[in-house]
Design an enzyme around this catalytic site. Structure first.
Site, PDB file in Angstrom:
ATOM      1  N   LYS A   1       0.475  -1.193   0.212  1.00  0.00           N
ATOM      2  CA  LYS A   1       0.272  -0.167  -0.582  1.00  0.00           C
ATOM      3  C   LYS A   1       0.939   1.273  -0.567  1.00  0.00           C
ATOM      4  O   LYS A   1       0.539   1.873  -0.612  1.00  0.00           O
ATOM      5  CB  LYS A   1      -0.821  -0.179   1.188  1.00  0.00           C
ATOM      6  CG  LYS A   1      -0.195   0.176   2.460  1.00  0.00           C
ATOM      7  CD  LYS A   1      -0.517  -1.139   2.879  1.00  0.00           C
ATOM      8  CE  LYS A   1       0.427  -1.037   4.299  1.00  0.00           C
ATOM      9  NZ  LYS A   1       0.990  -2.358   4.614  1.00  0.00           N
TER      10      LYS A   1
ATOM     11  N   LYS B   1      -3.950   3.657   3.797  1.00  0.00           N
ATOM     12  CA  LYS B   1      -4.838   2.228   2.319  1.00  0.00           C
ATOM     13  C   LYS B   1      -5.747   3.353   1.908  1.00  0.00           C
ATOM     14  O   LYS B   1      -6.564   2.793   1.087  1.00  0.00           O
ATOM     15  CB  LYS B   1      -5.050   1.346   3.573  1.00  0.00           C
ATOM     16  CG  LYS B   1      -3.912   0.133   4.140  1.00  0.00           C
ATOM     17  CD  LYS B   1      -4.442  -0.442   5.433  1.00  0.00           C
ATOM     18  CE  LYS B   1      -2.930  -1.286   5.302  1.00  0.00           C
ATOM     19  NZ  LYS B   1      -2.876  -1.940   7.271  1.00  0.00           N
TER      20      LYS B   1
HETATM   21  N1  LIG Z   1       2.624  -9.109   6.921  1.00  0.00           N
HETATM   22  C1  LIG Z   1       1.187  -8.440   6.592  1.00  0.00           C
HETATM   23  O1  LIG Z   1       0.378  -8.863   7.186  1.00  0.00           O
HETATM   24  C2  LIG Z   1       0.956  -8.344   5.939  1.00  0.00           C
HETATM   25  C3  LIG Z   1      -0.283  -7.392   5.299  1.00  0.00           C
HETATM   26  C4  LIG Z   1      -1.137  -7.111   4.222  1.00  0.00           C
HETATM   27  C5  LIG Z   1       0.647  -6.426   3.317  1.00  0.00           C
HETATM   28  N2  LIG Z   1       1.390  -6.765   3.456  1.00  0.00           N
HETATM   29  C6  LIG Z   1       2.436  -6.134   2.840  1.00  0.00           C
HETATM   30  O2  LIG Z   1       3.530  -7.037   2.344  1.00  0.00           O
HETATM   31  C7  LIG Z   1       4.469  -6.403   2.276  1.00  0.00           C
HETATM   32  C8  LIG Z   1       5.431  -7.844   2.757  1.00  0.00           C
HETATM   33  O3  LIG Z   1       5.711  -7.406   3.999  1.00  0.00           O
HETATM   34  P1  LIG Z   1       5.309  -8.892   5.289  1.00  0.00           P
HETATM   35  O4  LIG Z   1       5.357  -8.629   6.126  1.00  0.00           O
HETATM   36  O5  LIG Z   1       6.095 -10.304   3.952  1.00  0.00           O
HETATM   37  O6  LIG Z   1       7.419  -8.486   5.559  1.00  0.00           O
HETATM   38  P2  LIG Z   1       8.642  -9.027   5.471  1.00  0.00           P
HETATM   39  O7  LIG Z   1       8.757 -10.244   6.226  1.00  0.00           O
HETATM   40  O8  LIG Z   1      10.018  -8.341   5.885  1.00  0.00           O
HETATM   41  O9  LIG Z   1       9.491  -9.396   4.167  1.00  0.00           O
HETATM   42  C9  LIG Z   1      10.476  -9.087   3.579  1.00  0.00           C
HETATM   43  C10 LIG Z   1      10.637  -9.902   1.962  1.00  0.00           C
HETATM   44  O10 LIG Z   1      11.327  -8.937   1.332  1.00  0.00           O
HETATM   45  C11 LIG Z   1      12.647  -8.994   0.798  1.00  0.00           C
HETATM   46  N3  LIG Z   1      13.094  -8.120   0.314  1.00  0.00           N
HETATM   47  C12 LIG Z   1      12.702  -6.512   1.227  1.00  0.00           C
HETATM   48  N4  LIG Z   1      14.448  -5.269   0.803  1.00  0.00           N
HETATM   49  C13 LIG Z   1      14.324  -6.399  -0.148  1.00  0.00           C
HETATM   50  C14 LIG Z   1      15.978  -5.871  -1.253  1.00  0.00           C
HETATM   51  N5  LIG Z   1      15.397  -4.857  -0.891  1.00  0.00           N
HETATM   52  N6  LIG Z   1      16.219  -6.657  -2.235  1.00  0.00           N
HETATM   53  C15 LIG Z   1      15.485  -8.118  -1.748  1.00  0.00           C
HETATM   54  N7  LIG Z   1      15.170  -8.575  -1.453  1.00  0.00           N
HETATM   55  C16 LIG Z   1      14.289  -8.130  -0.765  1.00  0.00           C
HETATM   56  C17 LIG Z   1      13.253  -9.931   1.898  1.00  0.00           C
HETATM   57  O11 LIG Z   1      14.311 -10.872   2.204  1.00  0.00           O
HETATM   58  P3  LIG Z   1      14.793 -11.484   2.798  1.00  0.00           P
HETATM   59  O12 LIG Z   1      14.087 -12.271   3.817  1.00  0.00           O
HETATM   60  O13 LIG Z   1      16.259 -12.046   2.795  1.00  0.00           O
HETATM   61  O14 LIG Z   1      15.133 -10.600   4.674  1.00  0.00           O
HETATM   62  C18 LIG Z   1      11.857 -10.708   2.717  1.00  0.00           C
HETATM   63  O15 LIG Z   1      11.964 -11.708   2.179  1.00  0.00           O
HETATM   64  C19 LIG Z   1       4.712  -4.978   2.439  1.00  0.00           C
HETATM   65  O16 LIG Z   1       4.838  -4.078   1.191  1.00  0.00           O
HETATM   66  C20 LIG Z   1       4.105  -5.010   3.398  1.00  0.00           C
HETATM   67  O17 LIG Z   1       2.537  -4.141   3.228  1.00  0.00           O
HETATM   68  C21 LIG Z   1       2.278  -6.959   4.451  1.00  0.00           C
END
Ligand SMILES: NC(=O)c1ccc[n+]([C@@H]2O[C@H](COP(=O)([O-])OP(=O)(O)OC[C@H]3O[C@@H](n4cnc5c(N)ncnc54)[C@H](OP(=O)(O)O)[C@@H]3O)[C@@H](O)[C@H]2O)c1
Length: 460
Positions: free
Chosen positions: A127, A227
């Site tokens: 978002k 959002k």
């Molecule tokens: N968590 C939720 O419940 C939720 C709900 C709705 C939307 N979202 C959205 O979904 C997205 C991801 O959230 P998340 O909670 O899954 O985050 P997260 O657990 O921090 O995962 C991020 C992933 O992206 C990789 N990554 C980040 N920056 C990178 C870069 N510069 N180059 C290569 N890989 C990179 C990380 O690698 P590593 O694993 O190696 O660190 C990790 O695998 C965000 O936009 C968030 O706003 C999340």
């Protein structure tokens, strides 16, 4: 990569738009494999047969981009080639679409713009990126006949984007209300249930995994406001604007950090519960967009949205109100939305019409900037808590200042505070916010601390 807008409908005049896929499996490039990416890998593997039946061909993750190759991943990641080099994904011509679940705006934005420019469709849960660069990315998707799907970006597992894009495409949506930040809702629910102070409720939310180590985007109101911007883009065609806490900012953004147990308690006595809400209204010439804590009636559907749950209501001119509630975050609920988008986008690719299901639908709602309703022009009911020196006449002085600005008091309660102070809690009838702020400014000399001003939403 240029994000120059183009007429989204212009390519419909071009004779050849089918791109046959030829019965090959759909191969996904996964950008990020953390919380949500892990859920996506798990669902794609666990529901592979069902997804194949729905799409017509197999859907598999061809390659995944992460930051740290040494981190443990979900078991379903076994066999997927992981890399830290984005070029490996862009150089892999066999990848049909990209799923962006890495977060952030700079790098994610560059990668998505690159994918769309090459005509490859994108599914994103981001978002923050859409709120910052959504209009440009939609234009790019439309210009390149690619899909840009983003169900998981708002409300996690709640299908609000599909509802606005498809179910309400025959209607005019004039209102959006939501509880869209699970962290804030978890904290406010804990404060309501146990009368815990904010700091204690936040620490508990962090310990239980419902709040990030840095919770400022969530408790500061920005996550919910982002959002709201995404929903307003889809529902009202309103182009996102930059967000800030500045009182003169066109989108009112307030978090929950100033809410005290005393407010939760006073709200309870008055028949209300404190919730963090987003509200959007299409007034024709102007658009109203705000994200802030508010008092809602204890018996309303909003009060029942407890803990980390999210809820959203849309109001269509023809449809009337539609209310949905469910899990707004978490690996699997969010992955349900991401993978549903993958299924939809994969179907368009298999049918040879990429860009049809989401790209044209979003492009067809022209996105433009209309003026936003300034804060002073809002007309709502208000709750105010004053902490004042307990001197004769303070009540009369407060009533006088409000009356002078034509703010009419609905209820007023005075109680004894600490160290010779008095606490005065009042609610008003509908008033202009500008008049409220002017009254409070006049009352600054008698206040020991800045008064707490909350909006009352008792007609939701
Ligand atoms: N968590 C939720 O419940 C939720 C709900 C709705 C939307 N979202 C959205 O979904 C997205 C991801 O959230 P998340 O909670 O899954 O985050 P997260 O657990 O921090 O995962 C991020 C992933 O992206 C990789 N990554 C980040 N920056 C990178 C870069 N510069 N180059 C290569 N890989 C990179 C990380 O690698 P590593 O694993 O190696 O660190 C990790 O695998 C965000 O936009 C968030 O706003 C999340």
């Amino acid at each position: 990569v240029s994000e120059a807008p183009s007429n989204p409908n212009s390519h419909s005049t071009q004779p050849e738009r089918r791109r046959p896929h030829g019965g090959r499996p759909i191969r996904v490039g996964l950008l990020g494999a953390g919380v949500v990416g892990g859920g996506v890998l798990a669902l794609l593997a666990q529901h592979a047969r069902q997804i194949e039946q729905r799409v017509g061909v197999r859907v598999e993750v061809g390659r995944a981009l992460v930051r740290d190759l040494g981190k443990p991943r979900v078991p379903e990641a076994a066999g997927v080639p992981f890399t830290t080099d984005a070029e490996e994904l862009f150089g892999d011509a066999s990848l049909d679409l990209f799923v962006e679940v890495m977060g952030g705006t700079d790098e994610a934005g560059t990668l998505l713009a690159r994918a769309l420019s090459s005509g490859r469709s994108v599914v994103t849960a981001n978002k923050a990126l859409l709120a910052a660069r959504g209009a440009g990315l939609f234009a790019l998707a439309a210009a390149n006949r690619a899909d840009l799907a983003f169900e998981a970006a708002v409300g996690g597992g709640i299908p609000i984007i599909r509802t606005l894009r498809d179910a309400a495409s025959s209607d005019e949506v004039v209102g959006i209300t939501g509880i869209l930040n699970g962290t804030s809702n978890f904290i406010l629910t804990a404060m309501t249930d146990s009368r815990a102070p904010f700091a204690e409720a936040l620490a508990d939310a962090q310990a239980r995994g419902f709040a990030e180590a840095d919770p400022s985007l969530d408790v500061g109101g920005f996550d919910a406001a982002q959002k709201l911007l995404v929903l307003a883009m889809l529902a009202f065609g309103q182009e996102p604007v930059p967000l800030s806490h500045d009182p003169s900012s066109a989108v009112l953004v307030e978090g929950i950090t100033a809410i005290d147990a005393a407010d939760v308690e006073a709200a309870d006595r008055l028949g209300f519960v404190v919730k963090h809400l987003v509200v959007g209204r299409d007034h024709g010439e102007r658009v109203e967009l705000r994200a802030h804590p508010a008092l809602v009636r204890k018996l309303s559907a909003w009060a029942a949205v407890a803990g980390s749950l999210n809820a959203v209501k849309i109001e269509g001119r023809a449809l009337g109100p539609l209310f949905m509630s469910g899990r707004g975050a978490g690996d699997l609920p969010t992955a349900v939305s991401v993978v549903a988008d993958v299924v939809e986008v994969a179907r368009s690719i298999v049918a040879g019409v990429p860009g049809l299901s989401t790209g044209l639908a979003t492009g067809a709602r022209a996105v433009a900037v209309r003026p936003l309703v300034p804060r002073a022009d809002l007309e709502l009911r208000y709750y105010v808590r004053f902490e004042v020196h307990d001197q004769p006449g303070v009540l009369a002085r407060i009533a006088g200042a409000l009356a002078e600005h034509r703010v009419s008091i609905a209820e007023i309660v005075q109680s004894e505070g600490k160290e010779g102070r008095a606490r005065i809690v009042l609610t008003t009838h509908r008033a202009r916010e500008g008049a409220m702020l002017a009254s409070l400014a006049e009352l600054a000399p008698i206040s020991v601390a800045a008064p707490v001003l909350l909006r009352i939403e008792d007609t939701l």
